[in-house]
Design a protein around this motif. Structure first.
Motif, PDB file in Angstrom:
ATOM      1  N   GLU A  35       0.848  -1.192   0.000  1.00 48.49           N
ATOM      2  CA  GLU A  35       0.000   0.000   0.000  1.00 48.49           C
ATOM      3  C   GLU A  35       0.880   1.237   0.000  1.00 48.49           C
ATOM      4  OE1 GLU A  35      -3.681   1.881   2.672  1.00 48.49           O
ATOM      5  OE2 GLU A  35      -2.291   0.411   3.532  1.00 48.49           O
ATOM      6  N   VAL A  36       0.417   2.282  -0.639  1.00 48.41           N
ATOM      7  CA  VAL A  36       1.094   3.579  -0.650  1.00 48.41           C
ATOM      8  C   VAL A  36       0.099   4.628  -0.197  1.00 48.41           C
ATOM      9  CG1 VAL A  36       2.294   5.310  -2.026  1.00 48.41           C
ATOM     10  CG2 VAL A  36       2.655   2.886  -2.510  1.00 48.41           C
ATOM     11  N   THR A  37       0.464   5.361   0.842  1.00 51.74           N
ATOM     12  CA  THR A  37      -0.402   6.398   1.400  1.00 51.74           C
ATOM     13  C   THR A  37       0.370   7.713   1.415  1.00 51.74           C
ATOM     14  OG1 THR A  37      -1.471   4.761   2.817  1.00 51.74           O
ATOM     15  CG2 THR A  37      -1.820   7.086   3.358  1.00 51.74           C
ATOM     16  N   GLU A  38      -0.283   8.755   0.925  1.00 51.78           N
ATOM     17  CA  GLU A  38       0.350  10.071   0.892  1.00 51.78           C
ATOM     18  C   GLU A  38      -0.273  10.963   1.953  1.00 51.78           C
ATOM     19  OE1 GLU A  38       1.410  13.673  -2.254  1.00 51.78           O
ATOM     20  OE2 GLU A  38      -0.136  12.181  -2.750  1.00 51.78           O
ATOM     21  N   GLU A  42       4.681  13.340   4.377  1.00 48.70           N
ATOM     22  CA  GLU A  42       5.536  12.283   3.855  1.00 48.70           C
ATOM     23  C   GLU A  42       4.714  11.288   3.056  1.00 48.70           C
ATOM     24  OE1 GLU A  42       7.181  10.356   7.257  1.00 48.70           O
ATOM     25  OE2 GLU A  42       5.234   9.925   8.143  1.00 48.70           O
ATOM     26  N   VAL A  43       5.424  10.318   2.488  1.00 48.68           N
ATOM     27  CA  VAL A  43       4.809   9.213   1.772  1.00 48.68           C
ATOM     28  C   VAL A  43       5.037   7.938   2.577  1.00 48.68           C
ATOM     29  CG1 VAL A  43       4.807   7.847  -0.346  1.00 48.68           C
ATOM     30  CG2 VAL A  43       5.131  10.313  -0.461  1.00 48.68           C
ATOM     31  N   LEU A  44       3.968   7.231   2.888  1.00 43.15           N
ATOM     32  CA  LEU A  44       4.054   5.977   3.636  1.00 43.15           C
ATOM     33  C   LEU A  44       3.920   4.817   2.659  1.00 43.15           C
ATOM     34  CD1 LEU A  44       3.233   8.089   5.881  1.00 43.15           C
ATOM     35  CD2 LEU A  44       2.215   6.156   7.090  1.00 43.15           C
ATOM     36  N   ILE A  45       4.919   3.961   2.638  1.00 36.38           N
ATOM     37  CA  ILE A  45       4.939   2.819   1.730  1.00 36.38           C
ATOM     38  C   ILE A  45       4.953   1.562   2.585  1.00 36.38           C
ATOM     39  CG2 ILE A  45       6.145   1.717  -0.175  1.00 36.38           C
ATOM     40  CD1 ILE A  45       7.520   4.413  -0.692  1.00 36.38           C
ATOM     41  N   THR A  46       3.859   0.816   2.554  1.00 35.52           N
ATOM     42  CA  THR A  46       3.756  -0.424   3.308  1.00 35.52           C
ATOM     43  C   THR A  46       4.326  -1.557   2.468  1.00 35.52           C
ATOM     44  OG1 THR A  46       1.743   0.399   4.363  1.00 35.52           O
ATOM     45  CG2 THR A  46       2.199  -1.950   4.558  1.00 35.52           C
ATOM     46  N   ILE A  47       5.258  -2.309   3.028  1.00 36.32           N
ATOM     47  CA  ILE A  47       5.960  -3.348   2.274  1.00 36.32           C
ATOM     48  C   ILE A  47       5.998  -4.640   3.082  1.00 36.32           C
ATOM     49  CG2 ILE A  47       7.414  -1.706   1.020  1.00 36.32           C
ATOM     50  CD1 ILE A  47       9.653  -2.322   2.994  1.00 36.32           C
ATOM     51  N   GLU A  48       6.308  -5.715   2.379  1.00 35.28           N
ATOM     52  CA  GLU A  48       6.577  -7.000   3.002  1.00 35.28           C
ATOM     53  C   GLU A  48       7.577  -7.734   2.141  1.00 35.28           C
ATOM     54  OE1 GLU A  48       3.162  -9.482   3.156  1.00 35.28           O
ATOM     55  OE2 GLU A  48       3.054  -9.768   0.976  1.00 35.28           O
ATOM     56  N   THR A  49       8.215  -8.755   2.683  1.00 36.56           N
ATOM     57  CA  THR A  49       9.173  -9.539   1.916  1.00 36.56           C
ATOM     58  C   THR A  49       8.441 -10.502   0.993  1.00 36.56           C
ATOM     59  OG1 THR A  49       9.310 -11.213   3.661  1.00 36.56           O
ATOM     60  CG2 THR A  49      10.894  -9.390   3.751  1.00 36.56           C
ATOM     61  N   THR A  50       9.133 -10.933  -0.032  1.00 41.78           N
ATOM     62  CA  THR A  50       8.556 -11.883  -0.985  1.00 41.78           C
ATOM     63  C   THR A  50       8.810 -13.330  -0.578  1.00 41.78           C
ATOM     64  OG1 THR A  50      10.595 -11.755  -2.298  1.00 41.78           O
ATOM     65  CG2 THR A  50       8.796 -10.251  -2.893  1.00 41.78           C
ATOM     66  N   ASN A  51       9.383 -13.544   0.583  1.00 43.34           N
ATOM     67  CA  ASN A  51       9.675 -14.901   1.054  1.00 43.34           C
ATOM     68  C   ASN A  51       8.420 -15.518   1.675  1.00 43.34           C
ATOM     69  OD1 ASN A  51      12.368 -14.563   0.297  1.00 43.34           O
ATOM     70  ND2 ASN A  51      12.898 -13.699   2.288  1.00 43.34           N
ATOM     71  N   ASP A  52       7.584 -16.162   0.837  1.00 42.21           N
ATOM     72  CA  ASP A  52       6.377 -16.804   1.346  1.00 42.21           C
ATOM     73  C   ASP A  52       6.653 -18.185   1.918  1.00 42.21           C
ATOM     74  OD1 ASP A  52       4.851 -14.601   0.583  1.00 42.21           O
ATOM     75  OD2 ASP A  52       4.596 -15.372  -1.457  1.00 42.21           O
ATOM     76  N   VAL A  53       7.738 -18.797   1.452  1.00 39.24           N
ATOM     77  CA  VAL A  53       8.115 -20.127   1.934  1.00 39.24           C
ATOM     78  C   VAL A  53       9.495 -20.018   2.562  1.00 39.24           C
ATOM     79  CG1 VAL A  53       8.544 -22.529   1.351  1.00 39.24           C
ATOM     80  CG2 VAL A  53       6.743 -21.245   0.157  1.00 39.24           C
ATOM     81  N   VAL A  54       9.597 -20.355   3.852  1.00 38.89           N
ATOM     82  CA  VAL A  54      10.854 -20.241   4.599  1.00 38.89           C
ATOM     83  C   VAL A  54      11.082 -21.536   5.350  1.00 38.89           C
ATOM     84  CG1 VAL A  54      12.074 -19.014   6.429  1.00 38.89           C
ATOM     85  CG2 VAL A  54      10.645 -17.751   4.818  1.00 38.89           C
ATOM     86  N   GLY A  55      12.302 -22.024   5.297  1.00 45.68           N
ATOM     87  CA  GLY A  55      12.669 -23.216   6.036  1.00 45.68           C
ATOM     88  C   GLY A  55      13.443 -22.870   7.291  1.00 45.68           C
ATOM     89  N   ALA A  83      10.174   9.836   2.734  1.00 47.79           N
ATOM     90  CA  ALA A  83       9.547   8.522   2.586  1.00 47.79           C
ATOM     91  C   ALA A  83       9.732   7.719   3.871  1.00 47.79           C
ATOM     92  CB  ALA A  83      10.146   7.766   1.405  1.00 47.79           C
ATOM     93  N   ARG A  84       8.648   7.065   4.268  1.00 44.54           N
ATOM     94  CA  ARG A  84       8.683   6.169   5.412  1.00 44.54           C
ATOM     95  C   ARG A  84       8.248   4.779   4.934  1.00 44.54           C
ATOM     96  NH1 ARG A  84       7.230   6.794  11.152  1.00 44.54           N
ATOM     97  NH2 ARG A  84       6.695   8.947  10.694  1.00 44.54           N
ATOM     98  N   LEU A  85       9.091   3.796   5.179  1.00 39.45           N
ATOM     99  CA  LEU A  85       8.746   2.418   4.851  1.00 39.45           C
ATOM    100  C   LEU A  85       8.112   1.765   6.077  1.00 39.45           C
ATOM    101  CD1 LEU A  85      11.920   1.214   2.896  1.00 39.45           C
ATOM    102  CD2 LEU A  85       9.840   2.269   2.000  1.00 39.45           C
ATOM    103  N   VAL A  86       6.932   1.205   5.877  1.00 40.85           N
ATOM    104  CA  VAL A  86       6.249   0.468   6.944  1.00 40.85           C
ATOM    105  C   VAL A  86       6.390  -1.012   6.617  1.00 40.85           C
ATOM    106  CG1 VAL A  86       4.100   0.099   8.179  1.00 40.85           C
ATOM    107  CG2 VAL A  86       4.649   2.375   7.282  1.00 40.85           C
ATOM    108  N   TRP A  87       7.338  -1.656   7.265  1.00 39.52           N
ATOM    109  CA  TRP A  87       7.639  -3.061   6.982  1.00 39.52           C
ATOM    110  C   TRP A  87       6.794  -3.940   7.901  1.00 39.52           C
ATOM    111  CZ3 TRP A  87      13.144  -5.612   7.763  1.00 39.52           C
ATOM    112  CH2 TRP A  87      13.085  -6.943   7.306  1.00 39.52           C
ATOM    113  N   MET A  88       5.896  -4.692   7.291  1.00 42.67           N
ATOM    114  CA  MET A  88       5.116  -5.671   8.037  1.00 42.67           C
ATOM    115  C   MET A  88       5.978  -6.927   8.183  1.00 42.67           C
ATOM    116  SD  MET A  88       2.659  -3.716   8.533  1.00 42.67           S
ATOM    117  CE  MET A  88       1.681  -4.877   9.497  1.00 42.67           C
ATOM    118  N   LYS A  89       6.790  -6.915   9.206  1.00 46.72           N
ATOM    119  CA  LYS A  89       7.804  -7.946   9.382  1.00 46.72           C
ATOM    120  C   LYS A  89       7.176  -9.219   9.965  1.00 46.72           C
ATOM    121  CE  LYS A  89      11.927  -6.729  10.650  1.00 46.72           C
ATOM    122  NZ  LYS A  89      13.146  -6.350  11.435  1.00 46.72           N
TER     123      LYS A  89
END
Length: 449
Positions: A35-38, A42-55, A83-89
């Motif tokens: 998601e990108v929110t202005e 600032e600009v808030l960019i919500t991100i997540e990693t692409t690692n859906d499968v982890v061992g 810019a602020r990155l919101v990482w859903m870790k």
């Protein structure tokens, strides 16, 4: 360290539709945008990693996502806006009950552990503060973080650049000079720092806290003996502390007295005599209408640089304000010192220097005799300039860079931070190469012809 790890000039990415365009603009491999929110700020960019499968790193069993935790991170500005990155870790859990790993939180190479800045934002902050000598507070305000966050990034990314063994290399000619580190206050006198310069490459090798012989000798003792043996020339001012501080580690090197400082000692003699004569004749310090005060700058100028009007003004001021010709004698002594540097021949320079010393020592004025004693004490080092051609000119030039760092810092309390920022700015650091886009050329205007 690379400032632009994700940049690949050989494999450009082209997006003909909107699929993946946001990830391309983000430029962080391994992340997707949710998601990108202005907002106005600032600009808030919500991100997540692409690692859906982890061992599991311990037992290898496929892990399952346990929960998510929001982590706010500052990144480089996005199209002119902070810019602020919101990482859903994600927090992963090993399903094997016998595994000792239990659970863990994912990480990324783009975001250091427990960091507020992304790695590329920290590297850019280091470049702004170090290479461009910008104030830390200014960079912190632009990124929207505190002062210590930016300074920690400068420490993290800048220390490996400064400590790189290839930064200094072999030094043949070494320049040594001091600059003030902290001004005097109610708690301490003025504190100085000693800068060591490679006169050939014209870079600052190191900064030493203090300007005493002990400080310089301690620095020399920490250096590699082989590196010290390669130093052939050491240029300094007329400070006895530096001559003593380079002994015994640099006794094999040729010591050179910097010409600028030699002439400055002669100019100081002129100023001292002029001020004393001024007080003795008029009983006050120099004022704008006093004869000697009006020609104070003419007395310090080279004789060959004065035109007829300048000579007449100087002689008139001396005739009126110097009844016993003491100031005139100091000016003649100063010119005899300058004459030493009008020739490049060592033998001629020795004759001129010996004449200047004899004339100064035979004078009745105490200040002029003191000048003669100084010239006699540094006789060999003064002539070594003619033998080697070395001077502290590059050191004086780099002192301007050192003072630029000091001014933009508005005062330092940590010498370690001061040394790091000086070396990043003037220490010959090899900064990671930035990508250079193709130049956009201006179109030719339409012709009405």
């Amino acid at each position: 360290m690379e400032l632009f790890d994700d940049f690949n000039e050989e494999e450009p990415l082209t997006m003909t539709d909107a699929t993946g365009a946001a990830e391309v603009l983000l430029g962080l491999a391994g992340f997707r945008i949710l998601e990108v929110t202005e907002t106005p700020a600032e600009v808030l960019i919500t991100i997540e990693t692409t690692n859906d499968v982890v061992g599991c790193s311990t037992c290898g069993v496929r892990a399952e996502s346990k929960e998510r935790r929001r982590v706010d991170i500052r990144d480089l500005a996005c199209f002119g806006r902070p810019a602020r990155l919101v990482w859903m870790k994600r927090r992963w859990r090993c399903v094997d009950e016998d595994c000792s790993a239990k659970s863990w939180t994912e990480d990324s190479e783009h975001v250091p552990t427990r960091a507020v800045l992304t790695r590329r934002a920290g590297a850019e902050a280091c470049r702004q503060v170090g290479q461009l000598a910008r104030p830390v507070a200014s960079v912190a305000a632009e990124l929207g973080v505190c002062w210590w966050t930016v300074m920690d990034a400068v420490d993290l990314h800048g220390t490996p650049l400064v400590e790189d063994p290839d930064r200094v290399g072999t030094v043949r000619a070494l320049g040594i000079d001091e600059t003030s580190f902290l001004s005097a206050n109610r708690d301490h006198a003025t504190l100085y720092a000693t800068g060591l310069v490679d006169l050939t490459r014209r870079i600052v090798i190191d900064m030493v806290e203090g300007n005493s012989a002990t400080d310089l000798r301690r620095w020399c003792a920490r250096q590699d003996p082989t590196w010290l043996k390669n130093v052939r020339v050491v240029a300094t001012d007329l400070a006895e502390s530096y001559r003593a501080g380079t002994s015994p580690h640099l006794d094999h090197a040729t010591r050179v007295a910097d010409p600028f400082h030699v002439v400055r000692v002669a100019n100081r003699c002129v100023d001292q005599v002029r001020r004393r004569v001024q007080n003795e004749t008029l009983s006050h310090r120099g004022r704008k209408d006093d004869p000697l005060y009006r020609i104070r700058k003419l007395l310090l100028s080279g004789a060959e640089r004065l035109d007829d009007r300048g000579h007449d003004r100087m002689l008139l001021g001396l005739r009126v304000g110097d009844p016993h010709d003491e100031t005139l004698g100091s000016w003649l002594a100063k010119e005899s010192v300058r004459d030493v540097y009008l020739t490049d021949d060592v033998r001629e320079a020795r004759v001129l220097l010996d004449k200047a010393i004899v004339g100064c020592l035979a004078d009745e004025v105490e200040e002029i005799r003191s000048l003669g004693k100084t010239l006699k004490r540094w006789h060999r080092e003064i002539l070594n300039h003619h033998r080697t051609g070395a001077s502290n000119g590059p050191t004086e030039g780099l002192n301007l860079c050192v003072k630029r760092v000091k001014r933009c810092g508005h005062g330092f309390t940590s010498f370690r931070h001061y040394r790091l920022r000086v070396l990043l700015h003037a220490g010959g650091v090899t900064w990671p190469q930035q990508p250079r886009p193709s130049r956009i050329r201006t179109r030719a205007p339409y012709s009405n012809a």
